[in-house]
Design an enzyme around this catalytic site. Structure first.
Site, PDB file in Angstrom:
ATOM      1  CD  GLU A 185     -84.606   0.896  36.531  1.00 39.99           C
ATOM      2  OE1 GLU A 185     -84.886   0.309  35.462  1.00 39.99           O
ATOM      3  OE2 GLU A 185     -85.343   0.891  37.522  1.00 39.99           O
ATOM      4  CD  GLU A 226     -89.136   1.464  35.474  1.00 35.50           C
ATOM      5  OE1 GLU A 226     -89.780   0.399  35.550  1.00 35.50           O
ATOM      6  OE2 GLU A 226     -88.195   1.622  34.699  1.00 35.50           O
TER       7      GLU A 226
END
Length: 762
Positions: free
Chosen positions: A256, A187
């Protein structure tokens, strides 16, 4: 004087797991990708994955967790790698116990599943320091996650260490192992802007470094729009049906998909309705996705001091399909399993073509996948958040509830709708909530001993500075606690009330004046003259011994009567507790409407209560005979009310109507629907069987799970259900008048349903 407590903050950690029924351990596989999907041995694959973080459970239960994941329809398991626990001291590695990474990967392999290894090495995952070892912080000249040579040298060294370890054990797919994907960084795209050009150069360096390690499997970067080729950039979020990779040569992947959200002290308990989660998954595959991972599929427990910030609780349950204790959460697990089956029926279509879009009305659409001009599978979607609809597709009319997707594996028959939940349900929202199925051992009968910690600095490790020392720099993350002591001289006639303002990233401070506790938290009004408080609310350390309860299942320690602190069982830290910190009294809903976009604050429960009072003790941490419980209590509490809970059974139920679809597995390719009747299906946890049927009514039963009652139209089918189910681990009852021995003319003009409640035990 004061004592400052600091929980080290982190970013987000995700673990995914996949299951492949065709995977055979020991046979090498070639893994590549094209614009549609991952390609394994020349064949495109549609894959369901789920995150399981190996340190958030124990090795003894890994096989059971992975088995339940596979039975739930997963083909891949995804996990992070936790640098700070694998290299606690630079150059000294640890891969034992809960951190035995090789054992975990091999356990996944033995189950016949694939694995996605997210090496990072930055994880976040609500993990202490984001997974970075604290010693990294003290390297001269280091800057994290940017084009900084000291950092890049350490990151490259750890990446190579993990890759070499996996190669030595033959764990990559090309070696016959289960690893089909690897991830570098995590991320980073969310923060890259803050690093400027240094961030852009770092992304390119990280990608090149990963590729040059020669894993022979594809690499991914999640939330990284500028991931250089051949790295696949992937999506994280509650919904990813609008995601497009940064190259037309890369597949659409979702690393995710949040099954719920993490728990925080002082906040209500978040949950995500399964109807919305299933909707998000179906929409993703409908619009071209071929790989999705649940974060989390099993969340587990933040044992010890592994929880990161902000205020992350010890439970990492995440409202996942498998709960913190390893029990199946229904109906979430069962509804998603049916979804996975429905998508699997469409796999050959999904990998054969790109989707064709067809508008069916306002916020109504279809996506069709063809193998040939007259052979297709379709997804019909209603993404309106309030209005149900009837749509016409291929000359047939279909009912679509608001915020739902129907799956048609032959472009004709609906085998699954995301809003129609017919899977069995558990009674209660926590595995230890059913009092009739729980044994409670009150530890007051055991002999408690305790001592009070002296207030203030003592010993030869104290030092004097002209300014306030930063907690992490001082403790090197060996403790949550650091004493600060200062003397203040109050002149006669001065005002007796002053404010002490503590500006810190720490989450709590205990403040003492003249060795008396005067307050908790960061801004405290102090009465310097009187400064008194009952010393019983100061810091105490309690310990007691207890005999291990009978059974093999996990244990729960009830600390509702305590305030704030940490607990250990036989030297193993079960984590931090903070029962005194209550959630706000507002913001919860009795029933959360799944329709409409979800976020972490939309659906909450247990307002006005502690976020967590029950704490997981793995069964392998206790032994026959006496066991030692130690509690470090900061605020006082009442240890006489501490208890130990064990689960002795479960209460399950189901409600299925004649209008509900038959089970997905009753539909066979080329044959269509084999059984036209919906079914009530009941199953106990492994090791238990259906001991009793407590309720069974066919007609229009009323009430909810645990409180069903006969309605105006009621036919007693208890003997039939008992005969089919009692003594069985699982059973199935067709919802049809013929099977249930009921006259077809009974309750004329009414849509009938079957409601069943059952009890499972050893």
């Amino acid at each position: 004087m004061g004592m400052l407590k600091n929980f080290i903050a982190c970013v987000l950690l995700v673990v995914l797991f996949l299951q492949n029924s065709c995977f055979e351990a020991g046979l090498s596989a070639n893994v590549t990708y094209d614009h549609r999907a991952l390609v394994i041995d020349g064949k495109r694959r549609v894959l369901q994955s789920g995150s399981i973080h190996y340190p958030r459970s124990t090795p003894e239960v890994w096989p059971e967790l992975i088995r339940k994941s596979k039975e739930g329809g997963l083909e891949v398991i995804e996990t992070y790698v936790f640098w700070n626990y694998h290299e606690p001291i630079r150059g000294q590695y640890y891969f034992e116990g809960r951190f035995d990474l090789v054992r975990f990967v091999k356990t996944v392999q033995e189950a016949g599943l694939f694995l996605h290894l997210r090496i990072g090495p930055y994880a976040c995952a609500e993990w202490n320091y984001g997974g970075f070892p604290v010693w990294l912080h003290f390297i001269p000249g280091i800057q994290f996650r940017t084009t900084n040579n000291p950092f890049k040298e350490e990151m490259k060294r750890f990446l190579a260490k993990i890759i070499d370890l996996m190669k030595q054990e033959n764990l990559f797919a090309s070696q016959g192992g289960p690893i089909i994907l690897a991830q570098v960084e995590n991320e980073y795209g969310n923060v890259e802007w803050a690093y400027g050009v240094g961030g852009e150069l770092y992304v390119k360096w990280a990608a090149d470094t990963a590729v040059n390690l020669n894993t022979s499997v594809p690499w991914v970067m999640c939330q990284q729009e500028d991931a250089p080729d051949p790295i696949i950039n992937t999506c994280n979020g509650f919904y990813c049906d609008g995601f497009t990779p940064n190259s037309p040569s890369k597949p659409i992947m979702w690393t995710e998909n949040y099954s719920g959200w993490f728990l925080s002290f002082g906040y209500a308990v978040p949950f995500r309705p399964v109807e919305d989660l299933a909707f998000a998954v179906a929409r993703f595959f409908e619009t071209g996705g071929t790989f999705q991972n649940y974060y989390m599929y099993f969340g587990g427990t933040n044992f010890g001091r592994t929880a990161g910030g902000p205020l992350v609780a010890t439970s990492y349950d995440y409202d996942a399909p498998i709960d913190e204790y390893g029990f199946i959460r229904q109906p979430k697990w069962g509804h998603l399993r049916e979804l996975h089956k429905a998508i699997k029926l469409c796999e050959e279509y999904l990998i054969s073509s790109d989707p064709t879009h067809q508008k069916l009305g306002a916020k109504l659409e279809a996506h069709i996948y063809h193998k040939s001009s007259n052979d297709c599978a379709a997804f019909l979607a209603n993404y309106d958040s309030s209005s149900d609809a009837n749509v016409t597709f291929n000359g047939n009319v279909y009912f679509l509830p608001a915020w739902s997707v129907s799956i048609l594996p032959d472009c004709k028959n609906v085998v699954f709708n995301t809003a129609k939940v017919i899977s069995q349900r558990n009674n209660g929202d926590h595995p230890f909530a059913q009092q009739k199925n729980v044994n409670e051992l009150l530890l007051a009968s055991s002999a408690f001993s305790w001592y009070e910690e002296k207030v203030g600095i003592s010993g030869n490790r104290s030092f004097v500075r002209p300014d306030l020392a930063e907690q992490i720099n001082t403790t090197k993350d060996t403790s949550d606690y650091l004493w600060y002591t200062a003397s203040i001289h109050v002149m006669p006639g001065q005002g007796k009330e002053v404010f002490l303002n503590i500006e810190s990233l720490g989450h709590a401070a205990l403040v003492f004046v003249n060795k008396k506790l005067v307050g908790l938290f960061s801004v405290i009004l102090i009465d310097l003259k009187n400064g008194k408080r009952d010393i019983s609310s100061g810091e105490w350390i309690y310990q007691t011994t207890f005999l291990a309860p009978e059974g093999k299942g996990p244990l729960a320690l009830n600390l509702a009567s305590m305030g704030k602190g940490q607990a250990w069982v036989n030297g193993q830290s079960i984590g931090r507790y903070w029962s005194a910190y209550l959630a706000p009294s507002t913001g919860c809903t009795k029933k959360c409407d799944y329709r409409g976009s979800y976020d972490a604050s939309k659906c909450q429960k247990h307002c006005g209560q502690p976020a967590q009072t029950l704490y997981h003790i793995p069964r392998t941490w206790v032994h026959p005979g006496e066991n030692l419980l130690v509690i470090h209590e900061e605020l006082g509490g009442d240890p006489s009310k501490i208890s130990l809970l064990t689960k002795t059974g479960q209460h399950i139920c189901s409600f299925v109507s004649e209008a509900d679809p038959p089970p997905v597995d009753s539909w066979k390719p080329n044959l269509g629907v084999v059984s036209s009747s919906p079914q009530v299906r009941l199953a106990c946890e492994r090791g238990w069987h259906i001991a009793a049927i407590n309720f069974a009514s066919y007609g229009i039963p009323e009430g909810n799970c645990g409180s069903f009652r006969p309605g105006a139209c009621h036919m007693d089918v208890l003997p039939i259900v008992q005969k089919a189910c009692v003594g069985q681990i699982e059973c199935s009852i067709p919802v049809s008048s013929a099977y249930l021995g009921v006259s077809a003319g009974a309750c004329p003009g009414l849509l009938k349903a079957l409601a069943v409640e059952a009890h499972c035990s050893i």
